[in-house]
Write a protein that holds these residues in place. Structure first.
Motif, PDB file in Angstrom:
ATOM      1  N   TYR A 189      11.054  12.723   6.120  1.00 17.09           N
ATOM      2  CA  TYR A 189      11.439  11.359   6.470  1.00 17.09           C
ATOM      3  C   TYR A 189      12.109  11.353   7.838  1.00 17.09           C
ATOM      4  N   TRP A 190      11.987  10.244   8.548  1.00 15.80           N
ATOM      5  CA  TRP A 190      12.702  10.108   9.810  1.00 15.80           C
ATOM      6  C   TRP A 190      12.940   8.631  10.102  1.00 15.80           C
ATOM      7  N   LEU A 191      13.946   8.358  10.951  1.00 15.46           N
ATOM      8  CA  LEU A 191      14.247   6.994  11.361  1.00 15.46           C
ATOM      9  C   LEU A 191      13.448   6.628  12.599  1.00 15.46           C
ATOM     10  N   SER A 192      13.072   5.353  12.694  1.00 13.59           N
ATOM     11  CA  SER A 192      12.283   4.890  13.838  1.00 13.59           C
ATOM     12  C   SER A 192      12.566   3.407  14.059  1.00 13.59           C
ATOM     13  N   LEU A 199       0.817  -1.203   0.000  1.00 13.57           N
ATOM     14  CA  LEU A 199       0.000   0.000   0.000  1.00 13.57           C
ATOM     15  C   LEU A 199       0.862   1.270   0.000  1.00 13.57           C
ATOM     16  N   PHE A 200       1.880   1.299   0.865  1.00 18.02           N
ATOM     17  CA  PHE A 200       2.690   2.503   1.025  1.00 18.02           C
ATOM     18  C   PHE A 200       3.759   2.660  -0.055  1.00 18.02           C
ATOM     19  N   GLY A 229      13.847   1.502  11.038  1.00 17.96           N
ATOM     20  CA  GLY A 229      12.858   1.741  10.010  1.00 17.96           C
ATOM     21  C   GLY A 229      12.967   3.166   9.503  1.00 17.96           C
ATOM     22  N   MET A 230      12.417   3.402   8.323  1.00 15.19           N
ATOM     23  CA  MET A 230      12.398   4.745   7.766  1.00 15.19           C
ATOM     24  C   MET A 230      10.954   5.090   7.404  1.00 15.19           C
ATOM     25  N   GLU A 231      10.463   6.177   7.970  1.00 14.87           N
ATOM     26  CA  GLU A 231       9.063   6.550   7.766  1.00 14.87           C
ATOM     27  C   GLU A 231       8.959   7.876   7.019  1.00 14.87           C
ATOM     28  N   TYR A 232       7.770   8.110   6.445  1.00 14.50           N
ATOM     29  CA  TYR A 232       7.557   9.303   5.621  1.00 14.50           C
ATOM     30  C   TYR A 232       6.178   9.889   5.897  1.00 14.50           C
ATOM     31  N   ASN A 233       6.121  11.208   6.074  1.00 15.52           N
ATOM     32  CA  ASN A 233       4.853  11.916   6.224  1.00 15.52           C
ATOM     33  C   ASN A 233       4.580  12.683   4.935  1.00 15.52           C
ATOM     34  N   PRO A 234       3.568  12.274   4.146  1.00 15.80           N
ATOM     35  CA  PRO A 234       3.319  12.940   2.865  1.00 15.80           C
ATOM     36  C   PRO A 234       2.842  14.385   2.999  1.00 15.80           C
TER      37      PRO A 234
END
Length: 235
Positions: free
Chosen positions: A218-221, A163-164, A208-213
Protein backbone atom coordinates in the motif's frame (compact mmCIF):
# COMPACT_ATOMS: atom_id res chain seq x y z
CA UNK A 1 -34.68 12.60 25.08
CA UNK A 2 -33.47 11.14 21.79
CA UNK A 3 -32.28 7.58 22.37
CA UNK A 4 -31.65 6.82 18.70
CA UNK A 5 -28.13 5.59 18.07
CA UNK A 6 -26.51 6.23 14.70
CA UNK A 7 -25.47 2.62 14.10
CA UNK A 8 -26.51 -0.30 11.91
CA UNK A 9 -27.07 -3.43 14.07
CA UNK A 10 -26.04 -5.67 11.15
CA UNK A 11 -22.74 -3.78 10.79
CA UNK A 12 -22.05 -4.07 14.54
CA UNK A 13 -22.80 -7.79 14.46
CA UNK A 14 -20.52 -8.28 11.44
CA UNK A 15 -17.49 -6.78 13.20
CA UNK A 16 -18.36 -8.27 16.59
CA UNK A 17 -18.25 -11.76 15.09
CA UNK A 18 -14.69 -11.11 13.92
CA UNK A 19 -13.55 -9.29 17.07
CA UNK A 20 -11.26 -12.04 18.33
CA UNK A 21 -9.23 -11.76 15.11
CA UNK A 22 -8.51 -7.99 15.24
CA UNK A 23 -4.89 -8.35 16.31
CA UNK A 24 -4.00 -11.28 14.04
CA UNK A 25 -2.03 -9.59 11.20
CA UNK A 26 -2.87 -12.49 8.87
CA UNK A 27 -6.62 -12.40 9.57
CA UNK A 28 -9.43 -10.55 7.81
CA UNK A 29 -7.97 -7.40 9.38
CA UNK A 30 -4.63 -7.76 7.61
CA UNK A 31 -5.34 -4.72 5.38
CA UNK A 32 -5.86 -2.56 8.48
CA UNK A 33 -2.53 -3.70 9.92
CA UNK A 34 -0.84 -2.97 6.59
CA UNK A 35 -2.27 0.52 6.11
CA UNK A 36 -1.94 1.56 9.75
CA UNK A 37 1.69 2.77 9.53
CA UNK A 38 0.79 4.88 6.48
CA UNK A 39 -2.15 6.64 8.10
CA UNK A 40 -0.37 6.92 11.48
CA UNK A 41 2.69 8.61 9.98
CA UNK A 42 0.53 10.90 7.83
CA UNK A 43 -1.45 12.04 10.89
CA UNK A 44 1.66 12.39 13.05
CA UNK A 45 3.43 14.36 10.32
CA UNK A 46 0.64 16.93 10.29
CA UNK A 47 -0.13 17.26 14.01
CA UNK A 48 2.80 15.74 15.97
CA UNK A 49 0.79 13.39 18.18
CA UNK A 50 3.07 13.44 21.22
CA UNK A 51 1.29 15.10 24.13
CA UNK A 52 -1.98 15.55 22.23
CA UNK A 53 -5.40 14.58 23.61
CA UNK A 54 -6.87 12.32 20.91
CA UNK A 55 -10.29 10.72 20.34
CA UNK A 56 -10.49 7.75 17.96
CA UNK A 57 -14.10 7.34 16.76
CA UNK A 58 -15.04 3.83 15.68
CA UNK A 59 -11.81 2.43 17.11
CA UNK A 60 -12.74 -1.25 16.73
CA UNK A 61 -10.03 -3.44 18.19
CA UNK A 62 -7.73 -0.47 18.73
CA UNK A 63 -5.14 -0.81 15.95
CA UNK A 64 -4.90 2.95 15.31
CA UNK A 65 -5.67 3.98 18.91
CA UNK A 66 -2.83 1.88 20.29
CA UNK A 67 -0.32 3.13 17.72
CA UNK A 68 -1.22 6.78 18.35
CA UNK A 69 -0.76 6.20 22.08
CA UNK A 70 2.68 4.74 21.33
CA UNK A 71 3.50 8.02 19.56
CA UNK A 72 2.92 9.76 22.90
CA UNK A 73 -0.72 10.85 22.57
CA UNK A 74 -3.30 10.39 25.32
CA UNK A 75 -5.95 8.42 23.44
CA UNK A 76 -9.59 7.60 24.07
CA UNK A 77 -11.05 5.03 21.68
CA UNK A 78 -14.83 4.74 21.32
CA UNK A 79 -16.94 2.14 19.56
CA UNK A 80 -20.35 0.50 19.86
CA UNK A 81 -19.05 -3.06 19.47
CA UNK A 82 -18.53 -4.36 23.01
CA UNK A 83 -16.59 -7.40 21.76
CA UNK A 84 -14.16 -5.25 19.76
CA UNK A 85 -13.65 -2.95 22.77
CA UNK A 86 -12.85 -5.92 25.01
CA UNK A 87 -10.25 -7.05 22.50
CA UNK A 88 -8.80 -3.51 22.43
CA UNK A 89 -8.66 -3.34 26.24
CA UNK A 90 -7.03 -6.77 26.47
CA UNK A 91 -4.40 -5.80 23.91
CA UNK A 92 -3.63 -2.57 25.78
CA UNK A 93 -3.04 -4.62 28.93
CA UNK A 94 -0.85 -7.17 27.17
CA UNK A 95 1.13 -4.49 25.30
CA UNK A 96 1.30 -2.30 28.41
CA UNK A 97 -0.05 0.71 26.53
CA UNK A 98 -0.98 2.79 29.55
CA UNK A 99 -2.10 6.03 27.88
CA UNK A 100 -5.08 4.60 25.97
CA UNK A 101 -8.59 4.00 27.30
CA UNK A 102 -11.68 2.58 25.60
CA UNK A 103 -15.38 3.38 26.01
CA UNK A 104 -18.61 2.03 24.59
CA UNK A 105 -20.14 5.21 23.20
CA UNK A 106 -21.19 6.92 19.99
CA UNK A 107 -19.53 10.05 18.65
CA UNK A 108 -22.79 11.93 19.12
CA UNK A 109 -23.04 10.95 22.80
CA UNK A 110 -19.43 11.91 23.55
CA UNK A 111 -19.94 15.22 21.72
CA UNK A 112 -22.72 16.10 24.16
CA UNK A 113 -20.58 15.05 27.12
CA UNK A 114 -17.18 16.46 26.14
CA UNK A 115 -17.57 19.19 23.50
CA UNK A 116 -14.37 20.93 22.41
CA UNK A 117 -12.20 18.61 24.50
CA UNK A 118 -9.78 17.08 22.00
CA UNK A 119 -6.74 18.31 20.07
CA UNK A 120 -7.22 15.59 17.44
CA UNK A 121 -10.19 13.44 16.42
CA UNK A 122 -9.77 10.48 14.06
CA UNK A 123 -12.61 8.63 12.33
CA UNK A 124 -11.07 6.06 10.02
CA UNK A 125 -12.80 3.36 7.93
CA UNK A 126 -16.03 4.05 9.81
CA UNK A 127 -18.27 6.55 7.97
CA UNK A 128 -19.23 4.01 5.28
CA UNK A 129 -20.68 1.73 7.97
CA UNK A 130 -23.19 4.10 9.65
CA UNK A 131 -26.70 5.16 8.54
CA UNK A 132 -26.00 8.91 8.92
CA UNK A 133 -22.35 9.79 8.23
CA UNK A 134 -23.06 13.53 8.28
CA UNK A 135 -24.12 13.21 11.92
CA UNK A 136 -20.78 11.60 12.80
CA UNK A 137 -18.86 14.36 10.99
CA UNK A 138 -20.82 17.00 12.93
CA UNK A 139 -20.08 15.21 16.22
CA UNK A 140 -16.37 15.06 15.37
CA UNK A 141 -16.39 18.80 14.69
CA UNK A 142 -18.12 19.48 18.00
CA UNK A 143 -15.55 17.34 19.84
CA UNK A 144 -12.39 19.04 18.58
CA UNK A 145 -10.95 22.24 20.03
CA UNK A 146 -10.69 25.38 17.87
CA UNK A 147 -7.49 25.00 15.86
CA UNK A 148 -7.65 21.22 16.27
CA UNK A 149 -7.55 18.55 13.59
CA UNK A 150 -10.14 15.98 12.48
CA UNK A 151 -9.09 13.10 10.22
CA UNK A 152 -11.43 10.94 8.16
CA UNK A 153 -10.87 7.98 5.88
CA UNK A 154 -13.48 6.22 3.79
CA UNK A 155 -14.17 4.83 0.30
CA UNK A 156 -15.27 6.71 -2.81
CA UNK A 157 -18.48 5.71 -4.61
CA UNK A 158 -17.96 5.15 -8.34
CA UNK A 159 -17.56 2.23 -10.77
CA UNK A 160 -13.82 1.96 -10.08
CA UNK A 161 -14.31 1.73 -6.32
CA UNK A 162 -17.02 -0.92 -6.82
CA UNK A 163 -14.60 -2.91 -8.94
CA UNK A 164 -11.59 -2.47 -6.65
CA UNK A 165 -13.02 -2.26 -3.12
CA UNK A 166 -15.85 -4.79 -3.43
CA UNK A 167 -15.29 -7.14 -6.37
CA UNK A 168 -11.49 -7.05 -6.15
CA UNK A 169 -10.86 -6.85 -2.42
CA UNK A 170 -13.73 -9.02 -1.19
CA UNK A 171 -14.31 -11.57 -3.96
CA UNK A 172 -11.18 -11.89 -6.11
CA UNK A 173 -8.26 -11.18 -3.75
CA UNK A 174 -10.26 -12.03 -0.61
CA UNK A 175 -8.47 -9.30 1.35
CA UNK A 176 -11.71 -8.62 3.23
CA UNK A 177 -14.74 -10.74 4.20
CA UNK A 178 -17.54 -10.71 1.61
CA UNK A 179 -20.10 -8.07 2.54
CA UNK A 180 -17.64 -5.81 4.38
CA UNK A 181 -18.69 -2.83 2.26
CA UNK A 182 -21.98 -1.81 0.66
CA UNK A 183 -21.70 0.25 -2.51
CA UNK A 184 -24.65 2.51 -1.60
CA UNK A 185 -22.96 3.52 1.68
CA UNK A 186 -19.71 4.62 0.07
CA UNK A 187 -19.09 8.37 0.12
CA UNK A 188 -17.77 10.60 -2.64
CA UNK A 189 -15.07 13.12 -1.63
CA UNK A 190 -17.39 15.94 -2.69
CA UNK A 191 -20.06 14.61 -0.32
CA UNK A 192 -17.64 14.29 2.60
CA UNK A 193 -16.29 17.78 1.86
CA UNK A 194 -19.88 19.03 2.03
CA UNK A 195 -20.45 17.34 5.40
CA UNK A 196 -17.24 18.95 6.67
CA UNK A 197 -18.17 22.44 5.47
CA UNK A 198 -21.63 22.16 7.00
CA UNK A 199 -20.03 21.15 10.30
CA UNK A 200 -17.53 24.03 10.36
CA UNK A 201 -14.46 22.03 9.33
CA UNK A 202 -12.00 23.25 6.68
CA UNK A 203 -10.32 20.71 4.41
CA UNK A 204 -6.55 21.03 4.75
CA UNK A 205 -5.26 18.03 2.81
CA UNK A 206 -6.55 14.95 0.99
CA UNK A 207 -4.69 11.73 0.28
CA UNK A 208 -5.52 8.60 -1.62
CA UNK A 209 -4.45 5.11 -0.63
CA UNK A 210 -3.50 2.64 -3.35
CA UNK A 211 -2.74 -1.08 -3.37
CA UNK A 212 -0.70 -3.33 -5.67
CA UNK A 213 -2.02 -6.91 -5.43
CA UNK A 214 1.17 -8.34 -6.94
CA UNK A 215 3.55 -6.79 -4.40
CA UNK A 216 0.84 -6.61 -1.68
CA UNK A 217 2.02 -3.09 -0.95
CA UNK A 218 0.00 0.00 0.00
CA UNK A 219 1.09 3.59 -0.50
CA UNK A 220 -0.30 7.12 -0.24
CA UNK A 221 -0.88 9.21 -3.36
CA UNK A 222 -3.02 12.03 -4.78
CA UNK A 223 -5.37 9.45 -6.32
CA UNK A 224 -8.65 9.56 -4.35
CA UNK A 225 -10.81 7.47 -6.70
CA UNK A 226 -11.05 4.50 -4.30
CA UNK A 227 -9.70 4.78 -0.72
CA UNK A 228 -9.05 8.31 0.51
CA UNK A 229 -8.34 10.33 3.65
CA UNK A 230 -9.17 13.91 4.64
CA UNK A 231 -7.26 16.10 7.08
CA UNK A 232 -9.55 18.90 8.28
CA UNK A 233 -9.17 21.72 10.81
CA UNK A 234 -11.61 23.65 12.97
CA UNK A 235 -10.94 27.40 12.71
Amino acid sequence: MNTHVNADPAELAKFSDLAHRWWDPESEFRPLHQINPLRLNWIDGLVSLSGKNVLDVGCGGGILSDSMARKGAVVTGIDLSVKALRVAQLHALEAETSNVTYREASAEAIALELPGSFDVVTCMEMLEHVPDPASVVKACSDLVKPGGWVFFSTINRNPKSFLFAIIGAEYVLQLLPKGTHEYAKMIRPSELAGFCRSSGLELSEARGMEYNPLTRRYWLSQETSVNYMFATRKP
